[in-house]
Design a protein around this motif. Structure first.
Motif, PDB file in Angstrom:
ATOM      1  N   UNK A   1       0.828  -1.204   0.000  1.00 52.14           N
ATOM      2  CA  UNK A   1       0.000   0.000   0.000  1.00 52.14           C
ATOM      3  C   UNK A   1       0.866   1.259   0.000  1.00 52.14           C
ATOM      4  N   UNK A   2       1.946   1.240   0.762  1.00 49.39           N
ATOM      5  CA  UNK A   2       2.841   2.396   0.802  1.00 49.39           C
ATOM      6  C   UNK A   2       3.492   2.631  -0.557  1.00 49.39           C
ATOM      7  N   UNK A   3       3.904   1.548  -1.194  1.00 45.27           N
ATOM      8  CA  UNK A   3       4.532   1.667  -2.509  1.00 45.27           C
ATOM      9  C   UNK A   3       3.557   2.235  -3.538  1.00 45.27           C
ATOM     10  N   UNK A   4       2.314   1.762  -3.490  1.00 53.56           N
ATOM     11  CA  UNK A   4       1.303   2.260  -4.427  1.00 53.56           C
ATOM     12  C   UNK A   4       0.994   3.733  -4.154  1.00 53.56           C
ATOM     13  N   UNK A   5       0.928   4.124  -2.886  1.00 52.06           N
ATOM     14  CA  UNK A   5       0.655   5.520  -2.538  1.00 52.06           C
ATOM     15  C   UNK A   5       1.764   6.439  -3.047  1.00 52.06           C
ATOM     16  N   UNK A   6       3.002   5.998  -2.927  1.00 53.97           N
ATOM     17  CA  UNK A   6       4.124   6.814  -3.395  1.00 53.97           C
ATOM     18  C   UNK A   6       4.080   6.978  -4.912  1.00 53.97           C
ATOM     19  N   UNK A   7       3.762   5.891  -5.604  1.00 49.85           N
ATOM     20  CA  UNK A   7       3.675   5.986  -7.063  1.00 49.85           C
ATOM     21  C   UNK A   7       2.514   6.876  -7.483  1.00 49.85           C
ATOM     22  N   UNK A   8       1.404   6.790  -6.759  1.00 50.83           N
ATOM     23  CA  UNK A   8       0.257   7.643  -7.059  1.00 50.83           C
ATOM     24  C   UNK A   8       0.612   9.117  -6.872  1.00 50.83           C
ATOM     25  N   UNK A   9       1.338   9.417  -5.807  1.00 47.03           N
ATOM     26  CA  UNK A   9       1.739  10.801  -5.555  1.00 47.03           C
ATOM     27  C   UNK A   9       2.643  11.321  -6.672  1.00 47.03           C
ATOM     28  N   UNK A  10       3.555  10.475  -7.130  1.00 51.54           N
ATOM     29  CA  UNK A  10       4.446  10.867  -8.228  1.00 51.54           C
ATOM     30  C   UNK A  10       3.652  11.169  -9.496  1.00 51.54           C
ATOM     31  N   UNK A  11       2.663  10.331  -9.785  1.00 50.88           N
ATOM     32  CA  UNK A  11       1.841  10.545 -10.977  1.00 50.88           C
ATOM     33  C   UNK A  11       1.015  11.821 -10.853  1.00 50.88           C
TER      34      UNK A  11
END
Length: 390
Positions: free
Chosen positions: A134-144
């Motif tokens: 979940x943390x990894x997905x949240x970080x990628x979402x923030x980058x996008x």
């Protein structure tokens, strides 16, 4: 000729090639050039009273021409920027869907702990990878999202418009009739009685003619000729021709023995084969029976490497829990990670909403039909699926 060819090559070299994909760095360089030209035009306007009108117009014209060229180059990047924005939005939506799934899995895990189906140790073992994902997905979402905001800013500055992805989506396909498409006119229903024909103002056909038409209803072509003849005053001749035709019909039953006629009076040819005429199929052309196959799973990598499992049931479960048919002692494998089911003679692998998913030959799969020597990866464990004759 050589000088002309050299000149053409120089012109071709100076002509910028259309971009193949959105290059944000190149786009920002063009945008910076636009800013510089706009600033220079503003300076020209501020100082136009300090020079002659002729010089003012000349210099202003030069920079307006430069600005036109810059805007043309920006226009070439417009569709590419929109494609990039669409791609980012699609990737962000996919991440949001994965986050929703992970959140549901975490809530389910907590609920199972509440009802004491899952022990504290099992909960802790599955909670850690879930939260990490979940943390990894949240970080990628923030980058996008940051990348989307940057594209929004660049688009507004370059074109003076708000970036609206919904406005550039391809329209839904619509079925339309061509303007020049001809629609066939509806066929007129025939009159059933002479009274109906008289009501429309058409010339009526006599009752005798209509009776004849009903008797010959199967011969539409002849009836058309008949009505046409009647309109020409030749009704009696046509009726006489009909009677003569009836008399000249040939009775085929008189030329064929009655034993060779069927119920409708048609000749029937009966061919009888003698036993010698019968053809037998060779024995080796008979379809071969399918030999039964045995399915086996061999762990080639992981904590349980070397273990071998023969699949004897139509449905087996694989996971870390001891209640599974095949227990895998791997912390990266979920408690109930996957199942393998025999369906229509084929073994099908199904992911059971596991945390780390199922990979078959390097590709993540929710459902996969297994073939001989397929490589299955569950967490940190690799299994080889094998089929052999019993």
């Amino acid at each position: 000729m050589e000088q002309q060819g050299l000149k053409e090559r120089e012109v071709a070299a100076e002509t910028p090639r259309p971009p193949e994909g959105f290059d944000q760095g190149a786009f920002e360089e063009i945008l910076e050039e636009k800013r510089a030209v706009v600033r220079r035009l503003e300076k020209i306007e501020e100082n136009k009273d300090k020079t002659k009108e002729k010089i003012y117009r000349k210099v202003k014209g030069e920079y307006e021409e430069r600005l036109s060229g810059v805007m043309k180059r920006l226009k070439e990047h417009r569709s590419l920027l929109l494609d990039e924005a669409r791609s980012l939005a699609q990737r962000r939506n996919e991440i949001e869907q994965r986050l929703t799934t992970l959140g549901e899995q975490f809530e389910e895990l907590k609920f199972r702990r509440m009802i004491e189906e899952v022990t504290e140790e099992e909960f802790a073992a599955e909670e850690a990878p879930l939260k990490a994902s979940m943390k990894e997905e949240e970080e990628e979402k923030k980058t996008l999202e940051e990348a989307e905001a940057t594209l929004q800013r660049l688009f507004e500055e370059a074109y003076g418009e708000t970036l609206d992805l919904s406005a550039v989506e391809p329209p839904h396909a619509q079925v339309q009739l061509e303007a020049d498409e001809e629609i066939a006119p509806a066929e007129e229903e025939p009159f059933e009685t002479s009274e109906e024909m008289e009501a429309t103002g058409e010339r009526p056909v006599s009752e005798e003619a209509w009776a004849r038409k009903e008797e010959e209803s199967s011969d539409d072509i002849f009836f058309e000729e008949f009505v046409s003849a009647e309109e020409g005053g030749e009704e009696a001749d046509v009726i006489a021709a009909l009677e003569e035709e009836e008399e000249e019909k040939i009775d085929f039953s008189s030329t064929v023995p009655s034993s060779d006629l069927d119920e409708q009076g048609f000749r029937v040819e009966i061919n009888e084969l003698s036993p010698a005429d019968e053809v037998a199929l060779p024995i080796d052309e008979a379809p071969a029976a399918h030999k039964p196959l045995r399915a086996t799973l061999i762990i080639s990598k992981g904590p349980d490497a070397g273990k071998r499992f023969v699949i004897t049931e139509e449905l087996i479960s694989i996971g870390r829990n001891t209640k599974n048919d095949i227990q895998v002692n791997d912390p990266e494998v979920s408690r109930k990670h996957a199942t393998i089911e025999l369906e229509n003679g084929q073994y099908v692998l199904k992911d059971n909403r596991s945390v780390n998913g199922c990979f078959v030959n390097g590709t993540k799969k929710e459902i996969a039909i297994l073939k001989h020597n397929d490589e299955i990866v569950l967490g940190g464990t690799t299994l080889i699926f094998s089929l052999s004759e019993v």
